[in-house]
Write an enzyme that holds these catalytic residues in place. Structure first.
Site, short mmCIF file in Angstrom:
data_model
loop_
_atom_site.label_atom_id
_atom_site.label_comp_id
_atom_site.label_asym_id
_atom_site.label_seq_id
_atom_site.Cartn_x
_atom_site.Cartn_y
_atom_site.Cartn_z
N SER A 12 0.86 -1.19 0.00
CA SER A 12 0.00 0.00 0.00
C SER A 12 0.90 1.24 0.00
CB SER A 12 -0.89 -0.01 1.24
OG SER A 12 -1.64 1.17 1.30
N GLY A 13 0.63 2.16 -0.92
CA GLY A 13 1.44 3.37 -1.00
C GLY A 13 2.68 3.22 -1.85
N SER A 84 -2.21 -7.39 -3.89
CA SER A 84 -2.03 -8.83 -4.17
C SER A 84 -0.79 -9.41 -3.48
CB SER A 84 -2.05 -9.14 -5.67
OG SER A 84 -1.34 -8.24 -6.45
N1 LIG Z 1 8.30 7.23 -7.64
C1 LIG Z 1 7.03 7.13 -7.26
N2 LIG Z 1 6.20 6.27 -7.91
C2 LIG Z 1 4.90 6.17 -7.52
N3 LIG Z 1 4.36 6.88 -6.50
C3 LIG Z 1 5.16 7.74 -5.84
C4 LIG Z 1 6.52 7.89 -6.17
N4 LIG Z 1 7.08 8.78 -5.35
C5 LIG Z 1 6.10 9.20 -4.54
N5 LIG Z 1 4.94 8.58 -4.81
C6 LIG Z 1 3.71 8.82 -4.11
O1 LIG Z 1 3.35 7.63 -3.43
C7 LIG Z 1 1.94 7.55 -3.33
C8 LIG Z 1 1.51 6.20 -3.86
O2 LIG Z 1 0.15 6.06 -3.62
P1 LIG Z 1 -0.80 5.12 -4.45
O3 LIG Z 1 -2.18 5.51 -4.10
O4 LIG Z 1 -0.40 5.09 -5.88
O5 LIG Z 1 -0.44 3.72 -3.78
P2 LIG Z 1 -1.07 2.30 -4.01
O6 LIG Z 1 0.09 1.41 -4.27
O7 LIG Z 1 -2.17 2.36 -5.01
O8 LIG Z 1 -1.64 1.98 -2.57
P3 LIG Z 1 -2.98 1.18 -2.14
O9 LIG Z 1 -2.64 -0.25 -2.31
O10 LIG Z 1 -3.17 1.56 -0.72
O11 LIG Z 1 -4.09 1.63 -3.04
C9 LIG Z 1 1.35 8.70 -4.13
O12 LIG Z 1 1.01 9.74 -3.25
C10 LIG Z 1 2.53 9.11 -5.03
O13 LIG Z 1 2.46 10.46 -5.38
#
Ligand SMILES: Nc1ncnc2c1ncn2[C@@H]1O[C@H](COP(=O)(O)OP(=O)(O)OP(=O)(O)O)[C@@H](O)[C@H]1O
Ligand SMILES: [Mg+2]
Length: 180
Positions: A12-13, A84
């Site tokens: 997540s994140g 996943s």
């Molecule tokens: N290099 C990077 N690549 C992707 N996201 C980044 C990067 N650097 C910073 N971030 C930040 O990290 C966060 C990623 O959040 P995101 O909602 O895409 O996560 P997720 O993997 O979909 O999490 P979840 O499983 O909780 O939905 C965003 O706020 C994004 O701007």
């Protein structure tokens, strides 16, 4: 159009949704129409009512794989963007879709994801308000041999999107970028 399933996996994140959104924008420019199965949206609809036990997580992922297979076998490109966490279930999806399955590991450490804490979920997981939180109190099993590794600690979301586009182009699954 050749169907495929770009299967994101990561904490997540880590950037699953962020990279997906960028990719969708880029693919639209190339007239590629596709379907996105984002974990959060699937859990509000197709998987409404499921929790975060191993059994429920597996059911959720199997449903996503089922739909991704139905679509991709008829030529629809699909992106799945869910944590996943379990290798075995991802490999099940791979077996179902065979060469249409492209695993993309969205790589970032728990520490970095926790610093980002976009949704405030890590704080809740640490305080115990949320139980069974992936990376904190629940397992995450990284892929062993993914087609793509997107290191979101060292590259921007745009770089990750470009890396994926180059891979899909190379495999002739999408058309080349329009001349600008
Ligand atoms: N290099 C990077 N690549 C992707 N996201 C980044 C990067 N650097 C910073 N971030 C930040 O990290 C966060 C990623 O959040 P995101 O909602 O895409 O996560 P997720 O993997 O979909 O999490 P979840 O499983 O909780 O939905 C965003 O706020 C994004 O701007
Ligand atoms: Mg997300």
């Amino acid at each position: 159009m050749k169907g495929f399933t770009l299967w994101f996996t990561g904490l997540s994140g880590s950037g699953n949704t962020t990279i997906t959104n960028l990719l969708v924008k880029e693919l639209r420019k190339r007239d590629v129409s596709l379907e996105v199965l984002d974990g959060d949206i699937v859990r509000e609809n197709l998987s409404k009512g499921l929790g975060f036990s191993k059994e429920d997580r597996d059911t959720n992922i199997r449903r996503i794989a089922f739909v991704a297979n139905l679509l991709s076998r008829h030529g629809v490109p699909v992106i799945t963007a869910a944590i996943s966490p379990y290798r075995e279930i991802r490999n099940e999806a791979r077996e179902i879709m065979d060469s249409r399955f492209i695993e993309a590991y969205v790589k970032a450490s728990v520490e970095v994801c926790e610093q980002r804490d976009v949704k405030g979920l890590y704080a809740k997981a640490r305080s115990g308000e949320i139980k069974e939180f992936t990376g904190v109190s629940d397992p995450y099993e990284p892929p062993e041999d993914p087609e793509l590794v997107l290191d979101t600690e060292s590259q921007s979301p745009e770089d990750s999107a470009q890396q994926i586009l180059a891979y899909l182009e190379e495999r002739e699954l999408i058309p080349a970028a329009p001349a600008s």
